[in-house]
Design a protein around this motif. Sequence first.
Motif, PDB file in Angstrom:
ATOM      1  N   GLY A  57      -8.117   5.042  -9.975  1.00  0.00           N
ATOM      2  CA  GLY A  57      -6.869   4.346  -9.699  1.00  0.00           C
ATOM      3  C   GLY A  57      -7.010   2.855  -9.922  1.00  0.00           C
ATOM      4  N   MET A  58      -6.171   2.306 -10.784  1.00  0.00           N
ATOM      5  CA  MET A  58      -6.116   0.856 -10.933  1.00  0.00           C
ATOM      6  C   MET A  58      -5.214   0.294  -9.841  1.00  0.00           C
ATOM      7  N   ILE A  59      -5.610  -0.858  -9.315  1.00  0.00           N
ATOM      8  CA  ILE A  59      -4.862  -1.503  -8.235  1.00  0.00           C
ATOM      9  C   ILE A  59      -5.160  -2.992  -8.301  1.00  0.00           C
ATOM     10  N   GLN A  60      -4.208  -3.811  -7.897  1.00  0.00           N
ATOM     11  CA  GLN A  60      -4.454  -5.250  -7.872  1.00  0.00           C
ATOM     12  C   GLN A  60      -4.784  -5.713  -6.456  1.00  0.00           C
ATOM     13  N   PRO A  61      -5.729  -6.650  -6.317  1.00  0.00           N
ATOM     14  CA  PRO A  61      -5.947  -7.280  -5.011  1.00  0.00           C
ATOM     15  C   PRO A  61      -4.690  -8.054  -4.614  1.00  0.00           C
ATOM     16  N   ASN A  62      -4.371  -8.051  -3.355  1.00  0.00           N
ATOM     17  CA  ASN A  62      -3.209  -8.769  -2.849  1.00  0.00           C
ATOM     18  C   ASN A  62      -3.690  -9.931  -1.988  1.00  0.00           C
ATOM     19  N   SER A  63      -4.370 -10.860  -2.635  1.00  0.00           N
ATOM     20  CA  SER A  63      -4.923 -12.018  -1.918  1.00  0.00           C
ATOM     21  C   SER A  63      -4.074 -13.242  -2.176  1.00  0.00           C
ATOM     22  N   LYS A  64      -4.236 -14.239  -1.321  1.00  0.00           N
ATOM     23  CA  LYS A  64      -3.487 -15.477  -1.473  1.00  0.00           C
ATOM     24  C   LYS A  64      -4.019 -16.242  -2.684  1.00  0.00           C
ATOM     25  N   PRO A  65      -3.162 -17.085  -3.294  1.00  0.00           N
ATOM     26  CA  PRO A  65      -3.593 -17.817  -4.493  1.00  0.00           C
ATOM     27  C   PRO A  65      -4.844 -18.661  -4.284  1.00  0.00           C
ATOM     28  N   SER A  73     -14.741  -5.898  -1.315  1.00  0.00           N
ATOM     29  CA  SER A  73     -14.758  -4.671  -0.519  1.00  0.00           C
ATOM     30  C   SER A  73     -13.779  -4.722   0.647  1.00  0.00           C
ATOM     31  N   ASN A  74     -13.409  -5.927   1.094  1.00  0.00           N
ATOM     32  CA  ASN A  74     -12.459  -6.051   2.196  1.00  0.00           C
ATOM     33  C   ASN A  74     -11.180  -6.775   1.788  1.00  0.00           C
ATOM     34  N   THR A  75     -11.022  -7.046   0.512  1.00  0.00           N
ATOM     35  CA  THR A  75      -9.829  -7.740   0.045  1.00  0.00           C
ATOM     36  C   THR A  75      -8.608  -6.854   0.221  1.00  0.00           C
ATOM     37  N   PRO A  76      -7.512  -7.390   0.775  1.00  0.00           N
ATOM     38  CA  PRO A  76      -6.285  -6.584   0.862  1.00  0.00           C
ATOM     39  C   PRO A  76      -5.833  -6.150  -0.529  1.00  0.00           C
ATOM     40  N   LEU A  77      -5.288  -4.958  -0.611  1.00  0.00           N
ATOM     41  CA  LEU A  77      -4.804  -4.422  -1.872  1.00  0.00           C
ATOM     42  C   LEU A  77      -3.287  -4.263  -1.828  1.00  0.00           C
ATOM     43  N   TYR A  78      -2.656  -4.371  -2.980  1.00  0.00           N
ATOM     44  CA  TYR A  78      -1.263  -3.963  -3.052  1.00  0.00           C
ATOM     45  C   TYR A  78      -1.171  -2.474  -2.716  1.00  0.00           C
ATOM     46  N   LYS A  79      -0.027  -2.048  -2.277  1.00  0.00           N
ATOM     47  CA  LYS A  79       0.138  -0.653  -1.840  1.00  0.00           C
ATOM     48  C   LYS A  79       0.457   0.304  -2.985  1.00  0.00           C
ATOM     49  N   ILE A  80       0.779  -0.239  -4.153  1.00  0.00           N
ATOM     50  CA  ILE A  80       1.138   0.602  -5.293  1.00  0.00           C
ATOM     51  C   ILE A  80       0.197   0.328  -6.456  1.00  0.00           C
ATOM     52  N   GLY A  81      -0.363   1.387  -7.019  1.00  0.00           N
ATOM     53  CA  GLY A  81      -1.221   1.283  -8.189  1.00  0.00           C
ATOM     54  C   GLY A  81      -0.859   2.370  -9.180  1.00  0.00           C
ATOM     55  N   CYS A  82      -1.711   2.550 -10.180  1.00  0.00           N
ATOM     56  CA  CYS A  82      -1.461   3.575 -11.195  1.00  0.00           C
ATOM     57  C   CYS A  82      -2.738   4.367 -11.443  1.00  0.00           C
ATOM     58  N   LEU A  83      -2.615   5.677 -11.389  1.00  0.00           N
ATOM     59  CA  LEU A  83      -3.745   6.559 -11.668  1.00  0.00           C
ATOM     60  C   LEU A  83      -3.961   6.621 -13.175  1.00  0.00           C
ATOM     61  N   GLU A 188       3.837 -11.098 -11.134  1.00  0.00           N
ATOM     62  CA  GLU A 188       4.849 -10.607 -12.064  1.00  0.00           C
ATOM     63  C   GLU A 188       4.496  -9.202 -12.555  1.00  0.00           C
ATOM     64  N   LYS A 189       3.220  -8.965 -12.842  1.00  0.00           N
ATOM     65  CA  LYS A 189       2.795  -7.643 -13.283  1.00  0.00           C
ATOM     66  C   LYS A 189       2.990  -6.608 -12.184  1.00  0.00           C
ATOM     67  N   GLN A 190       2.761  -7.012 -10.940  1.00  0.00           N
ATOM     68  CA  GLN A 190       2.965  -6.084  -9.840  1.00  0.00           C
ATOM     69  C   GLN A 190       4.442  -5.732  -9.695  1.00  0.00           C
ATOM     70  N   ALA A 191       5.300  -6.718  -9.878  1.00  0.00           N
ATOM     71  CA  ALA A 191       6.745  -6.461  -9.805  1.00  0.00           C
ATOM     72  C   ALA A 191       7.175  -5.484 -10.898  1.00  0.00           C
ATOM     73  N   ILE A 192       6.598  -5.622 -12.089  1.00  0.00           N
ATOM     74  CA  ILE A 192       6.906  -4.708 -13.183  1.00  0.00           C
ATOM     75  C   ILE A 192       6.430  -3.304 -12.840  1.00  0.00           C
ATOM     76  N   LEU A 193       5.224  -3.197 -12.288  1.00  0.00           N
ATOM     77  CA  LEU A 193       4.682  -1.895 -11.905  1.00  0.00           C
ATOM     78  C   LEU A 193       5.572  -1.211 -10.874  1.00  0.00           C
ATOM     79  N   GLU A 194       6.093  -1.967  -9.932  1.00  0.00           N
ATOM     80  CA  GLU A 194       6.851  -1.389  -8.831  1.00  0.00           C
ATOM     81  C   GLU A 194       8.313  -1.108  -9.185  1.00  0.00           C
ATOM     82  N   ALA A 195       8.762  -1.500 -10.366  1.00  0.00           N
ATOM     83  CA  ALA A 195      10.138  -1.229 -10.774  1.00  0.00           C
ATOM     84  C   ALA A 195      10.392   0.281 -10.807  1.00  0.00           C
ATOM     85  N   SER A 196      11.535   0.692 -10.328  1.00  0.00           N
ATOM     86  CA  SER A 196      11.822   2.118 -10.173  1.00  0.00           C
ATOM     87  C   SER A 196      12.043   2.832 -11.497  1.00  0.00           C
TER      88      SER A 196
END
Length: 223
Positions: A57-65, A73-83, A188-196
Amino acid sequence: MTGGIFDPKFNELPNEIPVFPLEGALLLPGGTLPLNIFEPRYLTMIDHALGQDRCIGMIQPNSKPDQTMLDDSNTPLYKIGCLGRITSFMETDDGRYLISLQGLIRYNIDSELASDFGYRRVIPDYASYRPDLENTESEDLDRDRLLSSLRSYFDTNNIDADWKAIEHTNNHRLVNTLAMICPFSSAEKQAILEASTLIQRADIMETIMDMAVHQSNQNFAKQ
């Protein structure tokens, strides 16, 4: 948007998956993402995946800029990824894997599991994204508008393109490939991924590109 003879059906999707947190890397259903794997824990992850269902599963870290972490290993992750499914791999003489990952279906992270091998594992929830596996074509996509925004964006960023190939690419492949290769920000890439839907994905891309062109024109005018 998949449907290859080796791709799993919905009821065959893995119940547990290793995840590869990688900022700025966007994998979409039907897209292909090349990856250069060199960290020991992720080499182990690929070894395990190749010996099982070839899925990660690909996923992006959801860390502050301003947040930097050498260990994710403890970085928060976005809740949506792609298998993705490994469709090809090559071993290099210096101990790396060069792999191609084919996007299958998006997932929500239901929960994260303990890891014994250094890489992170999650229980995915695919229920909301079943249409990702359907090979459908959107007839409502305004291609002229998308390509107009794309031409301006590529001109502004000095990006060359094979326009003949682009014009002959079907809607799903066009939108998903452009979303993956364009130099958009991680958010921006995360927003594109999460588009319905594909239409929403294209609308978000057009907005991003139009805003980038507008900002560039404003900066040029101030010079």
